[in-house]
Design a protein around this motif. Sequence first.
Motif, short mmCIF file in Angstrom:
data_model
loop_
_atom_site.label_atom_id
_atom_site.label_comp_id
_atom_site.label_asym_id
_atom_site.label_seq_id
_atom_site.Cartn_x
_atom_site.Cartn_y
_atom_site.Cartn_z
N ALA A 15 0.55 17.20 -1.98
CA ALA A 15 -0.70 17.89 -2.27
C ALA A 15 -1.83 16.90 -2.54
N PHE A 16 -1.53 15.83 -3.28
CA PHE A 16 -2.52 14.80 -3.60
C PHE A 16 -3.07 14.16 -2.33
N LEU A 17 -2.17 13.83 -1.40
CA LEU A 17 -2.61 13.22 -0.14
C LEU A 17 -3.31 14.20 0.78
N ALA A 35 -7.97 7.64 7.37
CA ALA A 35 -6.99 7.95 6.33
C ALA A 35 -5.71 8.43 6.99
N LEU A 36 -4.58 7.92 6.52
CA LEU A 36 -3.29 8.34 7.06
C LEU A 36 -2.79 9.57 6.32
N LEU A 73 -4.63 -2.65 3.11
CA LEU A 73 -4.63 -1.70 2.01
C LEU A 73 -4.98 -0.33 2.57
N LYS A 74 -4.18 0.66 2.27
CA LYS A 74 -4.40 2.01 2.78
C LYS A 74 -4.31 3.03 1.65
N SER A 75 -4.96 4.15 1.85
CA SER A 75 -4.78 5.36 1.04
C SER A 75 -4.96 5.18 -0.46
N MET A 76 -5.90 4.31 -0.86
CA MET A 76 -6.22 4.21 -2.29
C MET A 76 -6.93 5.49 -2.70
#
Length: 152
Positions: A15-17, A35-36, A73-76
Amino acid sequence: MRIIVDDLSGPAIAAFLEEHVQQMREISPPESKHALDLEGLRRPGITFWSLYDGEELVGCGALKRIDAEHAELKSMRTAVARKRGGVASRLLEHILAEARRSGFTRVSLETGSAEFFLPARRLYAKFGFADCPPFGDYRPDPLSTFMTRTLS
């Protein structure tokens, strides 16, 4: 607060992603949204961390291997209610330390160039990231800012 390697199987992180991906869709046109989603983050070469305060999920981030020395760096993401409370800094410190331990000598990232992304760009600059040209499979995009930093 505790940071865990997350296998992305729980409903809270899903849910957060999903909220993150939806927000990026609202802000950026499809050709500029990098965004992945959940499946993208489950690919080989990506390590994903979640940060919890007690039982509450308050942040996440990932590191994607580009090659033996370079990672992205991804999805911070920080929970909206926890923005500007140190969550992102704590997570970024952890991810950079893990990148060093994994033998990476450089970490790069892509973020938006719009005003909405200014706090993120300031955070990355505070941690030693500087603007750079597109890297990996990225192409020049006026809606993207590319940043990199060397790890010592």
